[in-house]
Write a protein that holds these residues in place. Structure first.
Motif: not given
Length: 636
Positions: A269, A274, A301
């Protein structure tokens, strides 16, 4: 472990249940359990307080683990307290609880390796039996006892997979008999339905005592599994993997058993808010893209679950199923499998009885309150019925004496007596035949009932998988909702002027704790996780103002977990009592004024000078926050 050594160890495992009767025996057992050189797992079952018999049937457990593990019963009372005092913290057993102690001492530092199983009644004891057997067999496999080492031609057999059930595969051998493949003893961590399928041919070494078929020789070694991965997964393709570890900065994903890729945060990410520990759960199946590399490399990702075609997972055995499936289909009714039968024992003049193989059930892990363990039972699936048959064979008719053996003068009388004896024997034979036919009819009726129970078990297993899938979806939604809430809170905080709502630091801190509780605990859980009463120690806010290296929001979150009682469920917090020194034998801290006990919880892990939160647990249940400091600071 060499094959001969394995056979010697298994032959040395006690084949009867050991019942402790004295504190001396309990201390000796504790010394043996904590000996790193112990050769086999030990199942320890405790009795409930005031009872001499445990809720768990120790003899039934022994029948399932004979040759793999030892079974010991500890009575709750002076014997169990002597055992508890001699064992490391959080590894004791008493009050009706049971656990398996694997070989080695890794379980001393990680009690999850030796799960505590609770039973508060005979019914719950029956449900605990399956998980205990599962733990014992898995521990035997981990100790290197899984392979019997028998390679003689008369031990090697072949057969066909007939049925699958929870953690077991029923094999129809070529000689017309049956055997079972145990999931725990084959490839631990891989469900049997992800290794075998009905109709497959298998070969292996048969243990005549347990009727377990060792097919580990068919399982490819790790190097071969790595070769299979490279041959099946081309760079750029999207494949399935299972999450085996989650850290703050990386997640470890297995694309085959023991063939793993370490995926760093940047390949998962790009959002700094996150947290990987929120995004992944150990054991879940995820899709990842293969990256060109000499080893195994992945990234997550750039995976589009809708647009990207996912390559099916590799099969570990020829003609076997994929070892992973993101959406496993429910087992067909014909695959609702019986528990495989074990060795048979015959009583003189009685029926032949086949002992059912071990079963597996979910059980909750231990719940730990400050002080000694406080057991709480978890969900308990319905146990599997044993696959029993009853047969009765009439005894052979004894041969009548020959008339030639008697004097000739009595020939007619002897012939008459012989005729009467034969008539009596024929009548007896008819009666025995009728009884045998009646027993066979009852056996057929019983088998039909067993088939119905198997189908009910399969239906319940399908429902459980459906509920687990829904629970996974809810966890994902919760995870996303919490991330959205955190981002919203962060955005709101950035939009507001940096000023406190209260002039009094104590009022401000309590206000911040309440807001954190409101965000952290979902609305549906608030009645069950209320914000407990607490006090602030005289130096707590001062130590918090001086604290560096950890955000204030992290401290507030951990405080909420402590006050709502959730800290004991979060493994990363490492909740434990605060001792007077660094030694494991140093006494725990107790405040003389009110007998409050000192506790410690982690604010950080795996970082230099990791920060800790210290608090007092008072006898009235109220928490007093004492201070925050560094890992090596034991003051309070």
């Amino acid at each position: 472990m060499r094959a001969g050594a394995t056979r010697d160890v298994r032959a040395s495992i006690p084949t009867t249940v050991t019942h402790l009767t004295s504190a001396t025996e309990a201390v000796a057992l504790a010394a043996r359990l904590t000996d790193p050189g112990r050769s086999w797992p030990v199942v320890v079952i405790s009795t409930p307080a005031g009872s001499v018999r445990p809720h768990v049937d120790a003899d039934a457990v022994l029948r399932e683990v004979t040759g793999w593990a030892e079974v010991v019963v500890v009575p709750t009372g002076s014997v169990s307290w002597a055992f508890s005092d001699a064992m490391p913290p959080h590894t004791q057993v008493y009050g009706g609880a049971s656990r398996v102690y694997p070989v080695g001492i890794a379980w001393v530092d990680d009690v999850r390796r030796s799960r505590l199983r609770f039973a508060y009644s005979a019914e719950e004891g029956g449900r605990v039996q399956g998980p205990l057997v599962h733990d014992a067999l898995a521990a035997a496999a981990g100790a290197g006892l899984a392979s019997s080492g028998q390679t003689d031609a008369d031990r090697m057999v072949g057969g066909t997979v007939r049925l699958l059930t929870t953690a077991r595969a029923l094999i129809a051998l070529d000689d017309g008999t049956q055997a079972a493949v145990a999931e725990e003893l084959t490839l631990p961590g891989v469900p049997v339905e992800r290794l075998l399928r009905p109709g497959m041919r298998v070969t292996g070494s048969l243990d005549p005592g347990t009727r377990l078929l060792d097919i580990t020789g068919m399982v490819p070694a790790r190097d071969e599994r790595l070769r299979m991965v490279h041959a099946s997964y081309r760079p750029g393709t999207v494949v399935l993997g299972r999450v085996v570890a989650v850290e703050e900065e990386a997640v470890t994903i297995a694309v085959a058993p023991d063939v793993e890729a370490h995926v760093r945060r940047a390949q998962v990410t790009g959002n700094e808010l996150d947290r990987l520990t929120d995004l992944f759960t150990i054991g879940e199946v995820v899709a990842a893209r293969v990256v060109p590399s000499p080893g195994v490399s992945l990234r997550l990702d750039d995976v589009d679950d809708v647009a990207d075609e996912i390559v099916p997972a590799i099969a570990l055995l020829p003609d076997g199923p994929p070892w992973l499936d993101a959406t496993p289909a429910p087992r067909a009714e014909h695959s609702a499998r019986p528990e495989p039968a074990g060795p048979t024992t015959t009583e003189p003049g009685g029926p032949t009885t086949e002992r059912a193989g071990p079963t597996t059930a979910e059980a909750a892990g231990p719940t730990t309150e400050p002080g000694r363990p406080n057991p709480r039972p978890g969900p308990r699936p319905r146990p599997t019925p044993a696959d029993l048959r009853a047969r009765r064979t009439p005894p052979p008719v004894p041969a009548a004496p020959s008339s030639s053996d008697a004097p000739a003068v009595h020939a007619h009388g002897a012939a008459r007596d012989l005729s009467l004896s034969l008539d009596a024997e024929r009548a007896l034979t008819r009666r025995l035949t009728q009884r045998a036919e009646a027993a066979e009819r009852r056996a057929v009726e019983f088998e039909a009932e067993v088939i119905g129970l198997r189908r009910e078990l399969a239906r319940m297993a399908d429902e459980q998988r459906t509920h687990e899938a829904k629970a996974g979806e809810l966890r994902t939604r919760l995870r996303e909702s919490k991330n959205v809430a955190r981002r919203a809170v962060a955005a709101a905080a950035d939009a507001q002027a940096p000023q406190a709502e209260f002039l009094d630091p104590v009022d401000q801190f309590r206000h911040d704790v309440y807001l954190t509780w409101a965000v952290e605990v979902p609305a549906t859980d608030k009645p069950e996780r209320p914000l407990g009463d607490y006090d602030l120690g005289p130096h707590f806010l001062e130590s918090l103002d001086q604290l560096q290296g950890v955000p204030r929001e992290r401290v507030l979150t951990v405080v909420v977990w402590v006050l709502t009682g959730q800290a004991r469920h979060v493994n990363g917090l490492q909740l434990h009592r605060l001792r007077t020194g660094t030694g494991g034998d140093d006494p725990v801290r107790v405040r003389e004024s009110d007998n409050a006990t000192a506790w410690r919880v982690s604010l950080q892990v795996d970082t230099p000078s990791a920060r800790r939160l210290h608090f007092w647990q008072r006898t009235d249940g109220r928490v007093e926050l004492a201070r925050v400091g560094l890992h090596d600071d034991f003051s309070i």
